[in-house]
Scaffold this active site. Structure first.
Site, PDB file in Angstrom:
ATOM      1  N   GLY B 105      44.980  90.194  60.407  1.00  0.00           N
ATOM      2  CA  GLY B 105      44.604  90.564  61.768  1.00  0.00           C
ATOM      3  C   GLY B 105      44.842  92.027  62.042  1.00  0.00           C
ATOM      4  N   ARG B 349      53.463  94.718  39.532  1.00  0.00           N
ATOM      5  CA  ARG B 349      53.922  93.438  40.090  1.00  0.00           C
ATOM      6  C   ARG B 349      54.102  92.459  38.943  1.00  0.00           C
ATOM      7  NH1 ARG B 349      48.031  92.573  42.891  1.00  0.00           N
ATOM      8  NH2 ARG B 349      46.900  92.943  40.970  1.00  0.00           N
TER       9      ARG B 349
END
Lengths: 889, 889
Positions: B105, B349
């Site tokens: 969002g 990662r």
């Protein structure tokens, strides 16, 4: 010196009612009767401490027991004016055991102790009836020989049978005194042969033998097992009560009778009973002679009331009548004997009574000031109201029982057998009484059940479809009568060797579950003013509100007339089966064309809105809880080919496609299937239609009745907070839309059924989304116990019979299991939402024991079938009063 | 002075990994990478406190923010040797948002910020690729225009499409630099037209615009809703990270690539990866140019390994490889760019890996001392073992998906379609591979499932009969593939537009639920030594014992080979379906003649005794729990007319009588019906037969194996203490009789399934009669949620998809609901019987998350399908280690 023996009767009463632990139940009762001034035949009780001492001391009595017993025996002789062992005027006694609690397995009673070859002649003389004397003697030997001396009972019976055969008589009563004399000899010879001991002739020896037998029986295996099973300590011991025998058959100044302080069938405050002059107690019962009435007022021409025949004894009895009611504060049942003009009371206890009498006695006694209003409420068993509210079988009518099922819905009804709902309607239209007989019923039978006088099924339990629906409409129902075979094809009913055809009459008693052959006369219910009084008092006393489960205006009106304070459960699906609606329902389910589906839903919405307007109008502002669609869709599907063809035609679809869709909707375990809010989530348009109809109806009805209406919308089968959150949000959106369209305000509550264990276990979460909880204890019982109400008939009756379950858990809530979940749901729900409104709408809402439980855990209301509303009101009042008592104590 | 801005990279690193609250997730990660010495492109992070202050202060920034940002910008310029807005050597930056937790969002990323009509030329020169420069500029305007300035994204797309249409090109890449230049103009005109503002050309204005957009997006409605749903306080705020862009396409001294510190598909300890000289990151992925290997050792003829081409950067990368593994202690996935011979690390990662690699990396790293043995155990996802234990689809094989169902039993299998168990056996006898395709399976299909390579059903869920049985025997199974239509009559399978006939081949992937057309190649499982090592370590670490559910000797042997420590559930009813037995079973159920019934039971007892001897011998003293008959009798009934006739002939009874009896045994909701101990109570002779067989078998097997055998007899579906009391008493009587007959001693345990909510709720009572509890979480899930596993397919997938339930509760235990009951059962049971042995034998026994739950509530063992035993061992070890960690923390 320890007092081992307590006297009662005559002028010496040493015991009290509270001394039950010491004197045993029987001893304490006798002491109580004597202590309030009743003329009980004198006697004494050897305490339970003697029993304990006896077993502690290697089966020896305390040293001073003998002297105390002899002393007490003399007390009896003096009181009764007879001598123990006296040849002319012999005192006979009874010997009874009596522990703190009544206990099977122990020696019960020896009567007529004290008889021997000499005293029997004295009894013959004083009674003027040698046959009676010798028969008593024969019976005494048989009883004492078997109970005390251990001779098998059947050996005595064998001798008696042989004698009758030899004498060529059929009946014991045809044996003469002389012949009995011979029989006594044979009996005594039998005892000698079997035991190697002479039958004791000394009454004292007899007495000690009987006392020893009572104490001995305390430790016999049957009694020990019973104690073990019921957690009764062996240390409690038993007492022994010895009491003078009195005889009502010693002349015309003697009598015997049974009476009630009030009329046990109507409750009227009149002395009611029967007696016989010069007779034994059993003569009153046996019906050989016709008993006479007690009071002159009750005597018909030619009858000889006791009031006239034995005025002194009658006066004494009348005195005792009010004494008793004053003491016990209840209607009493009294057994008495008059011996030579002296009245003796043998027994008194609360009298059994009809439902009508229970009601009247309670109300009258309260008015008389004998009991309080609260006590009056507690005196009427709630379930007995069923007898007052429904027709009953005429007790005088002859009847032949065909079979027995479960008492699924009370009342009595007779009618001709029919097998289909359609046939019911055909006959009912001609005003003919019919009974609908089905293996089991389904929602499609509902209209037929309505038109029938009663419903009989051969499968299913107390919460089967037939049972629930019949109770709801107040129809008589016997369910799960497994002994009956129904053959739909041949249209026959086979039971108990009878084969009945369609049109043959049967009669159902829904209160007992009995099915009778032919037409048994019934009597209609009459509701007295006392009923209204009691209901009023109950309403003052209760805390729980009582609502009804109802969908139709007729049911709602019935519910109101019985005092319902709202509707706790309106099952919208019941509205789907009317002939003009079911087609739309089927189209809605079967089509995959959105336009056709919308058309069907639109049609249903009109119907539902009108339904709800009707309900809201009838209830005029009282709360109404409407449950959205709950059952699996397949319940509404077309079954036969014709129905399928109808749907296909309406939808313009291929019949094979519809058949496949129908099959796809079938489920292995529909109870655990695609239903309730699961439908609301997968087919949201159905719930939207219902919610829209509810909102529109509430607005419209509020205008009509001129009061605001706050509908309670209930979402069924919720297992998770998320389900409720989504269905609630969807419902609120629909309501908002209606409010916007109509331009008025509308308040509403949205709540949920707690009917799955998971819902109860997570109630603190579910409460976030619920304005109220209604516990659906039918379904909760099914899931908690893993018990399908439709299938349980194959083992549940056996479970109850064998005591594996105390009661049918569909009738009375399983407090330990299901109840624990309800309690959890209440506690957890109110943790999140203090004071949250909570009720119950399962069948348990009409069961008194369950209602007491619901009171104890703080529910706000119960909702039950309209016809059970009075039962629930009374039960709720009793529960509140009992809870108050407990709180005080 | 408050520090509002934290620099990273170059020579100035002011943040740390722990400063996530202040720097946001992305900012903290960049700081961490920089702090361990990785050459990340320089940048800075504006703290979350700025966001908070911004909103507190009516959307105004702190006074000194501007100066701190300018200062930090200079830091970047110095570190990277370029100037922000410099026409020749322009520094471009990325701007990213980053809250404490990742949050949809919010504005995500703006790349290439700093481009304008002047700097774009600089980029064109330095990269030698004007098309790239202008395309970057075009993209920047589109991204910035929509994200920061609010121009609808599609408006830019429209212009691009029109241009392509006018230029008659298909692909963006066909547009030339010159044409892009025109497009950029059009884009800027669009921005002006839409917003009334010129697109900013000053890089500083661009930067502040982007920073403002990030802070603004923190309060947009989508982000606010997300925070509300996830309880994230608005006060947390977001940080903004600004970082230099680096380019791998500025010449032959530039490159870009992706690499792993070890081989992610085998786990081998070699540097693994791909790179491209003079390229952008997306070129590596796009596959237009062929990426080259990293190491010389991995290079084939003609390839140009980075080690040779860019030796300095490669050396640096190699240094970083061990730095990274040392720091993160796991295999890493690295994105890098070389810009003018300088290596930059863009991201690192933990690397995704295959099951085999996960296993090897974990074991190797433990051996290398990089991680502990415990950490190694925690590094391997238990469910990944399924890939190692079962055949898998060859990843290289072509495939066409037909449909998708539930991944009911792992592995891959191909075979010809057959529709009946009998046909399976016929084909299997000829060594042909077949897949059994059924709408759903029933116990009668079990022998066919055994002989098939795989099973496909179109109905039923993860614990449907097909799923449970297939997992038990290690057969591949895809269940509930609703998109497939099966027509038994036509012998066809219709799916995805294909109509397959009997004999056509399909391939199942039981790990994903996919069904493929034809034969897809599979690769067999290979179990390495590392697997055994891991299992050994897991066994050292775990507390929970692991048993298997098995009835046959073959299954028991499989279970042992996978490390099972006993049998937790032997379902005796599975033994009833063999062809030579089912006849006796049917006769037993159908006859009402006691002699015939005894004969059938006698025959079954022989079979059962031999079954149990086999099981006890195989398990050689390990615990074996045998459950007495559980399913409703009707499951065993003859279905077709032929079968019915067989039974009628064997019993010498009328076929119509038998048909009626069969119908009478059918149930509406068999799952809640007449089964389990209810059968044990209503038909005690069946349990007696089974108990007798168990006792005899235990005695006989003990002689053979020379060890005492203590059978565990388990009574199913107990709801009340009384049920267990009675069935237990009956079983003990039978065992005593066997002991007396055989003249030897026999120890045994009698316990119960806790599989009904009521049993869990009243476990303190039930424990009085039970030596052990085994939680039957399949049935407990059905009753607690009111969810039939056979019917749930119609809505359960939707529930999981929509997030109404987090997972299929038949796969992973519903901890909040069902788990609460299990916990209650454990606690209450051990209140009565401290230390009572407790396990679980539902399908959850093989699910890692459920196992963690069972560890947390203190069960003693789990029991699962043999093939899931290794998964359970590993999951149990992980659960124990995680619990230990929690206890320490």
């Amino acid at each position: 010196m320890v007092q081992w023996v307590y006297c009662f009767g005559g002028t010496r009463n040493e015991g009290r009612a509270e001394m039950r632990n010491l004197l045993g139940g029987k001893g304490a009762n006798l002491a109580e009767m004597a202590s309030i001034g009743l003329p009980v035949p004198a006697g004494f009780t050897i305490t339970t401490e003697v029993c304990t001492a006896y077993y502690k001391n290697a089966c020896a009595y305390p040293d001073d027991l003998k002297a105390q017993v002899e002393n007490a025996l003399r007390h009896i002789e003096q009181a009764i004016g007879m001598g123990f062992g006296d040849k002319k005027n012999p005192l006979l006694v009874s010997v009874r055991s009596g522990a703190r609690v009544s206990m099977p397995g122990m020696m019960d009673t020896v009567l007529n102790l004290g008889l021997n070859d000499e005293t029997v002649e004295g009894l013959a003389n004083s009674s003027g009836d040698p046959r009676f004397a010798w028969d008593s003697y024969r019976r005494f030997i048989q009883m004492y020989g078997s109970v005390v001396m251990g001779v098998p009972h059947h050996r005595f019976e064998d001798i008696l049978e042989e004698a009758k055969h030899a004498l060529r008589v059929q009946d014991d009563t045809e044996i003469t005194a002389e012949q009995l004399r011979v029989l006594v000899k044979d009996y005594r010879a039998l005892v000698l042969g079997e035991t190697g001991k002479e039958f004791p002739t000394d009454p004292h020896v007899q007495l000690w033998g009987a006392i020893g037998a009572v104490f001995g029986s305390w430790m016999n295996p049957r009694a020990s097992t019973y104690r073990k099973l019921h957690d009764i300590p062996a240390e409690w011991g038993t007492a022994v009560s010895v009491q003078a025998m009195v005889f009502g058959n010693m002349g015309d100044d003697c009598a015997t009778g049974v009476c009630f302080t009030r009329d046990p069938s109507t409750g009227e405050n009149v002395f009611y009973g029967e007696y016989l002059v010069n007779a034994q107690g059993e003569d009153v019962v046996a019906g050989i002679r016709t008993p006479q009435p007690m009071a002159i007022a009750r005597a018909e021409d030619g009858q000889k009331p006791m009031e006239t025949v034995l005025p002194e004894a009658y006066a004494e009895l009348s005195r005792i009548r009010s004494l008793l009611e004053g003491h016990y504060r209840d209607m009493q049942d009294i057994e008495f004997t008059v011996q030579k003009n002296v009245l003796y009371i043998l027994q008194t206890r609360s009298g059994k009574r009809t439902a009508a009498a229970a009601l009247k006695v309670a109300i009258d006694m309260a008015h008389e000031g004998l009991i309080t209003q609260e006590e009056a409420i507690l005196r009427v068993p709630p379930s007995s109201l069923n007898q007052l509210l429904h027709p009953a079988l005429d007790p005088k009518a002859e009847r032949t029982q065909l079979a027995r099922g479960l008492p699924a819905s009370p009342g009595a009804a007779a009618g001709a057998i029919v097998f289909t709902a359609e046939d019911v309607e055909t006959h009912a239209a001609r005003d003919e009484d019919v009974i609908l007989v089905r293996i089991e019923t389904s929602p499609e039978d509902v209209h037929g059940m309505h038109a029938a006088k009663g419903v009989l099924t051969t499968r299913g339990g107390m919460t089967s479809h037939a049972a629930v629906v019949a109770r709801g409409m107040g129809r008589v129902c016997v369910a799960g009568a497994g002994g009956i075979q129904v053959d739909y094809k041949a249209k026959t009913v086979t039971a108990g060797g009878h084969v009945l055809k369609e049109g043959d009459w049967i009669t159902l008693d829904g209160g007992t579950g009995s099915v009778y052959l032919g037409r048994v006369a019934t009597i209609p219910p009459v509701l007295s003013g006392d009923f209204a009084t009691l209901m009023g008092w109950a309403d003052d006393a209760r805390r729980l509100r009582v609502r009804a489960n109802a969908e139709t205006i007729a049911d709602a009106e019935t519910a109101l007339s019985f005092g319902a304070e709202g509707i706790g459960l309106a099952r919208t699906e019941h509205m789907f089966f009317a002939p003009e609606r079911i087609g739309h329902v089927r189209q809605m389910i079967m089509t995959e064309n959105p336009a056709l589906r919308a058309r069907a839903i639109e049609a249903l919405q009109q119907f539902q809105r009108d339904d709800f307007i009707g309900l809201f109008r009838t209830m005029a502002g009282l709360p109404v809880t409407i449950r959205l669609l709950d059952p699996p869709l397949h319940e509404f599907l077309p079954h036969g080919e014709n129905e399928l063809a109808d749907v296909a035609a309406a939808l313009g679809e291929n019949i094979e496609v519809l058949r496949a869709r129908r099959d796809a909707l079938s489920e292995s375990n529909p109870m655990l299937g695609h239903r309730g809010c699961r439908l609301g989530i997968t087919a949201p348009e159905i719930y939207a239609m219902q919610v829209r109809a509810i909102a529109q109806a509430a607005i419209r009805a509020a205008e009509i009745v001129g009061k605001p209406i706050v509908p309670e919308i209930m979402i069924p089968l919720v297992a998770t907070e998320e389900e409720l959150k989504r269905t609630r949000a969807a419902a609120e959106e629909t309501i908002k839309a209606v409010i916007a369209e109509e331009g008025v305000e509308l308040k509403y509550d949205i709540g949920t059924m707690i009917e799955l264990p998971r819902a109860a276990l997570t109630a603190e979460h579910i409460a976030h989304e619920a304005d109220f909880f209604s516990f659906g204890t039918n379904d909760l019982t099914q899931t908690t116990l893993g018990l399908s109400r439709d299938d349980a008939a194959s083992f549940l009756p056996l479970y109850v019979e064998k005591g594996i379950l105390p009661r049918d858990p569909f009738v009375s809530i399983d407090q330990e299991g299901v109840g624990a979940l309800v309690r959890m749901g209440v506690t957890k729900g109110r943790t999140t939402r203090p004071g949250m409104k909570m009720g119950i709408c399962g069948e348990h809402g009409g069961d008194p024991d369950s209602i007491a439980f619901f009171e104890s855990i703080g529910l706000d209301y119960v909702s039950c079938s309209p016809f059970r509303v009075p039962v629930a009101r009374l039960a709720a009042a009793q529960a509140a009063l009992q809870k108050r008592e407990k709180t005080i104590a």
